[in-house]
Design an enzyme around this catalytic site. Structure first.
Site, PDB file in Angstrom:
ATOM      1  N   CYS A   1       0.834  -1.208   0.000  1.00  0.00           N
ATOM      2  CA  CYS A   1       0.000   0.000   0.000  1.00  0.00           C
ATOM      3  C   CYS A   1       0.868   1.258   0.000  1.00  0.00           C
ATOM      4  O   CYS A   1       0.350   2.366   0.155  1.00  0.00           O
ATOM      5  CB  CYS A   1      -0.947   0.005   1.205  1.00  0.00           C
TER       6      CYS A   1
ATOM      7  N   GLU B   1      -1.849   1.139  -4.565  1.00  0.00           N
ATOM      8  CA  GLU B   1      -1.726  -0.256  -4.135  1.00  0.00           C
ATOM      9  C   GLU B   1      -1.019  -1.021  -5.256  1.00  0.00           C
ATOM     10  O   GLU B   1      -1.375  -0.869  -6.436  1.00  0.00           O
ATOM     11  CB  GLU B   1      -3.104  -0.854  -3.879  1.00  0.00           C
TER      12      GLU B   1
END
Length: 364
Positions: free
Chosen positions: A320, A354
């Protein structure tokens, strides 16, 4: 861009900018073609949190600008899934009629899923009244015909349920529909449709692998459950007790027989495997752990976990934070080749990215 709004006409432009940023950040690596997985340009988040502002008889959601710190009234929130966005004004109108539920209301948190379930947490700056649960149950009953929802009341050291503190999400992955318990205030992927794409990408990678899988930071078993058809055994670890309980329930709901979840930190797993004996009750000699999947927090892998991960033949790294991913790849690329690299647009119109990377150990 205006706070809490979406700009579908600009979606492809912002995605192209993210793609260019990733390619620039990882320019020193021999990357395969970058795979792009798009989000819906609006109504893509299954979670939303708002402060509540009181002005006389009026009541409305607000967000604070991260730079100016100024509050902004939110009358409609197209970032959220349609169920949340459409329900928000309905709920406020109902709360205005119910003093027991609106008085000192400080915050509202929404959690929904592709399953259609909706969970709403009402957070107060005062202790909950003795009749709060009764009043919330009446509100739930009044709305039940159109909205399959539940309520939670929260204040300092108080948590009161009308019925339950979770939803059951349904995700379609390849030819399966998987059920996941998602608990209020526990981490879940906010963009459910992109999450389905992430799971299918990981399945496509796993279909090329063999042996057994170890997952660190497994949460409620989001990846573990989806990947069980591709490995003989799957062992998943997580430190948060609530997530472990959800993962165990999810195993039962999905009738999975080759997945075990253990409450262990990444550091504990590394230390246990260094002895070559046991992971808690599991005999390591009975496992062929060739593949590891990691989905770490924004800080990425610490040096010890990074060194541990580098021992595996195949690594599936879900990130992330591309900055810490790149830092980890500085070391992992010394022992592994990057076989696949994906960008999942979980958070449109923001700088957040992401990523997914598949690495395979270099041959001598």
């Amino acid at each position: 861009m205006a706070l809490g709004q979406v700009f579908p006409d600009l979606y492809e432009t912002q995605l192209a900018e993210k793609q260019a940023g990733v390619q620039q950040l990882f320019a020193s690596y021999a990357l395969p073609d970058l795979e792009l997985f798009r989000s819906e340009p609006s109504h893509y988040r299954q979670r939303a949190e708002f402060r509540i502002w009181h002005e006389g008889d009026d009541l409305f959601h607000i967000m604070f600008d991260s730079e100016t710190k100024q509050k902004q009234r939110i009358d409609y929130f197209p970032v959220a899934c349609k169920q949340i966005a459409d329900f928000m004004p309905v709920l406020l109108e109902e709360l205005k009629k119910r003093p027991a539920l609106r008085n000192k209301l400080y915050q509202i948190d929404y959690l929904s899923g592709l399953s259609g379930e909706l969970l709403v947490s009402l957070v107060y700056k005062k202790p909950l009244s003795d009749d709060w649960a009764e009043q919330a149950a009446l509100l739930k009953a009044d709305l039940a015909e159109q909205w399959p929802l539940d309520f939670i009341g929260r204040s300092r050291k108080q948590k009161v349920l009308v019925h339950r503190d979770h939803i059951i999400e349904k995700l379609k992955v390849k030819d399966r529909t998987l059920s996941y318990q998602q608990i209020e205030n526990s981490f879940t992927q906010p963009n459910a449709k992109v999450n389905q794409q992430m799971l299918e990408w990981a399945c496509d990678i796993s279909s090329q692998l063999k042996g057994d899988l170890l997952e660190l930071y497994c949460g409620n078993g989001n990846f573990s459950l989806a990947l069980t058809p591709y490995f003989r055994q799957v062992v998943a670890t997580e430190i948060a007790r609530s997530s472990i309980k959800s993962a165990q329930l999810n195993i039962e709901m999905n009738q999975v027989t080759n997945l075990q979840v253990l409450q262990m930190s990444a550091e504990d797993v590394s230390a246990a495997m260094a002895t070559g004996k046991q992971l808690k009750t599991l005999d390591l000699s009975e496992l062929q752990l060739d593949t590891i999947l990691v989905d770490p927090p924004r800080a990425g892998l610490d040096p010890a976990t990074e060194a541990f991960v580098s021992q595996f033949n195949d690594i599936i790294y879900i990130s992330c934070n591309p900055v810490t991913l790149e830092q980890n790849l500085q070391q992992l690329s010394k022992t592994h080749e990057i076989k696949a690299f994906a960008l999942f647009d979980q958070f449109p119109y923001t700088h957040h990215i992401e990523s997914g990377v598949w690495l395979r150990k270099l041959t001598a």
